[in-house]
Design a protein around this motif. Structure first.
Motif, short mmCIF file in Angstrom:
data_model
loop_
_atom_site.label_atom_id
_atom_site.label_comp_id
_atom_site.label_asym_id
_atom_site.label_seq_id
_atom_site.Cartn_x
_atom_site.Cartn_y
_atom_site.Cartn_z
N GLY A 10 52.06 42.82 37.45
CA GLY A 10 53.44 43.25 37.59
C GLY A 10 54.39 42.07 37.61
O GLY A 10 53.97 40.92 37.64
N GLY A 11 55.67 42.36 37.61
CA GLY A 11 56.66 41.30 37.58
C GLY A 11 56.68 40.46 38.84
O GLY A 11 57.08 39.29 38.80
N THR A 12 56.24 41.03 39.97
CA THR A 12 56.27 40.32 41.24
C THR A 12 54.87 40.01 41.75
O THR A 12 54.59 38.91 42.21
N THR A 13 53.98 41.00 41.66
CA THR A 13 52.64 40.88 42.23
C THR A 13 51.58 41.24 41.20
O THR A 13 51.77 42.14 40.38
N THR A 14 50.46 40.52 41.27
CA THR A 14 49.27 40.85 40.49
C THR A 14 48.20 41.35 41.46
O THR A 14 47.86 40.67 42.42
N GLN A 15 47.73 42.57 41.21
CA GLN A 15 46.71 43.17 42.07
C GLN A 15 45.39 43.24 41.30
O GLN A 15 45.35 43.72 40.16
N VAL A 16 44.33 42.76 41.92
CA VAL A 16 43.01 42.75 41.29
C VAL A 16 42.04 43.53 42.17
O VAL A 16 42.01 43.34 43.38
N VAL A 17 41.26 44.43 41.54
CA VAL A 17 40.24 45.16 42.29
C VAL A 17 38.90 44.97 41.60
O VAL A 17 38.82 44.79 40.38
N LEU A 18 37.85 45.00 42.39
CA LEU A 18 36.48 45.00 41.89
C LEU A 18 35.89 46.35 42.27
O LEU A 18 35.87 46.72 43.45
N CYS A 19 35.44 47.11 41.25
CA CYS A 19 35.00 48.48 41.45
C CYS A 19 33.54 48.68 41.08
O CYS A 19 33.01 47.98 40.20
N THR A 20 32.94 49.68 41.70
CA THR A 20 31.64 50.17 41.24
C THR A 20 31.87 50.96 39.95
O THR A 20 33.00 51.33 39.62
N PRO A 21 30.81 51.29 39.21
CA PRO A 21 30.97 52.15 38.04
C PRO A 21 31.57 53.52 38.36
O PRO A 21 32.12 54.18 37.48
N ASP A 22 31.50 53.95 39.64
CA ASP A 22 32.12 55.20 40.06
C ASP A 22 33.57 55.02 40.50
O ASP A 22 34.19 55.95 41.01
N LEU A 23 34.10 53.80 40.31
CA LEU A 23 35.48 53.46 40.65
C LEU A 23 35.76 53.42 42.14
O LEU A 23 36.91 53.55 42.57
N ASP A 24 34.74 53.24 42.94
CA ASP A 24 34.96 52.94 44.35
C ASP A 24 35.30 51.45 44.46
O ASP A 24 34.63 50.61 43.87
N VAL A 25 36.35 51.14 45.21
CA VAL A 25 36.80 49.75 45.31
C VAL A 25 35.90 48.98 46.27
O VAL A 25 35.77 49.32 47.44
N LEU A 26 35.29 47.93 45.75
CA LEU A 26 34.45 47.04 46.56
C LEU A 26 35.29 46.02 47.31
O LEU A 26 35.01 45.68 48.45
N ASP A 27 36.31 45.51 46.64
CA ASP A 27 37.17 44.48 47.23
C ASP A 27 38.44 44.41 46.41
O ASP A 27 38.49 44.84 45.26
N ARG A 28 39.49 43.86 47.00
CA ARG A 28 40.78 43.73 46.32
C ARG A 28 41.46 42.44 46.74
O ARG A 28 41.20 41.89 47.82
#
Length: 301
Positions: A10-28
């Motif tokens: 985004g213009g202000t913030t970059t958000q990064v997530v690491l997901c399982t193949p089921d799209l459960d967020v492992l970490d952000r």
């Protein structure tokens, strides 16, 4: 462990997530976007955040999805057009840079498309087959999910509800006049009350300020009218709404509901208006979902 990464630039913030193949967020991990320092620096900041996640949660990275503001070419993985908030970003080869750095496939999408994909996959509209996604932020963005997949249109501009005219005569950032964005965006709400941000107007509205309440009344009524236009043209009766302005949902919801009740869709089916569920993760999760789908991973969408 296998994982897919999603990146929201985004213009202000970059958000990064690491997901399982089921799209459960492992970490952000969220970091500031160096939007004025060029594409190489912006991608570098996102990759640094992703490497931090991989250090904290060791996993075999299958691929990366990126959601970015502006007009993008999803096929070539390049940014086409962006606002003047960015420098050295238009024309940048995003997926090439990510693939070269990480050695895994990367896929680019518009941020609002990614937002909707995320909300259909794991959010408020989970399992929906026909959904309009709308983001109320600095501007107003839109995307369409039809027959169970994202619909871009022949020119890549399908769902751009923020630039539908007929909402007064104020000038829009795109050069047109009277677009939905001139009433319902954070910029418009703030300008109407002489404030710096829509958040300030929301705070005043919660205190009972009549001008602030009127600004959100006008925004909510305009949003409802845009939803009715969509329902009339496409028979889409589910809408998920996100973005910074939508965080003031208790202020927006009453005028939206009131306007929809006064003029129901011609189909006779009620409109279902849902506040987004995934918050700041929505675009990144949607980007990860796109990557998984392209890679043939068994995912929610």
């Amino acid at each position: 462990m296998k994982a897919i990464a999603g990146i929201d630039i985004g213009g202000t913030t970059t958000q990064v997530v690491l997901c399982t193949p089921d799209l459960d967020v492992l970490d952000r991990q969220g970091v500031a976007t160096p939007a004025t320092e060029g594409g190489t620096t912006m991608i570098g900041a996102a990759l640094d955040a992703l490497r931090l996640l991989l250090d904290r949660t060791p996993a075999r990275l299958l691929g990366v999805g990126i959601g970015a503001a502006g007009l993008v070419d999803a096929e070539t993985g390049r940014i086409l057009v962006v606002s003047d908030s960015f420098r050295g970003w238009a024309g940048f080869a995003v997926t090439e840079a990510v693939e070269r750095a990480l050695g895994v496939p990367a896929f680019l999408d518009n941020d609002v498309n990614a937002f909707l994909r995320g909300e259909v996959a794991k959010g408020a509209a989970a399992g929906g087959t026909h959904v309009l996604g709308m983001t109320l932020g600095t501007g107003v963005g839109g995307a369409l999910w039809l027959d169970g997949s994202l619909y871009d249109g022949p020119h890549g501009a399908a769902g751009e509800i923020g630039h539908v005219p007929g909402f007064g005569d104020l000038p829009c950032t795109c050069g047109g006049r009277g677009h939905l964005e001139t009433v319902a965006s954070g910029r418009a709400i703030a300008a109407r009350c002489g404030a710096r941000t829509a958040r300030e107007v929301a705070e005043a509205a919660h205190r009972g300020d009549p001008d602030a309440l009127a600004a959100y009344e006008a925004a909510g009524t305009a949003v409802a009218r845009a939803l009715l236009i969509t329902a009339g043209l496409l028979d889409v009766t589910t809408c998920v709404i996100g973005g910074g302005v939508a965080r003031a949902w208790p202020l927006l919801e009453p005028p939206v509901r009131s306007a929809l009740a006064a003029e129901p869709p011609v189909s006779g089916h009620s409109l279902h208006v849902l506040p987004a569920l995934l918050g700041e993760d929505a675009v990144a999760i949607g980007a990860a979902a796109r990557a998984g789908a392209e890679l043939g991973v068994d995912m929610p969408v």
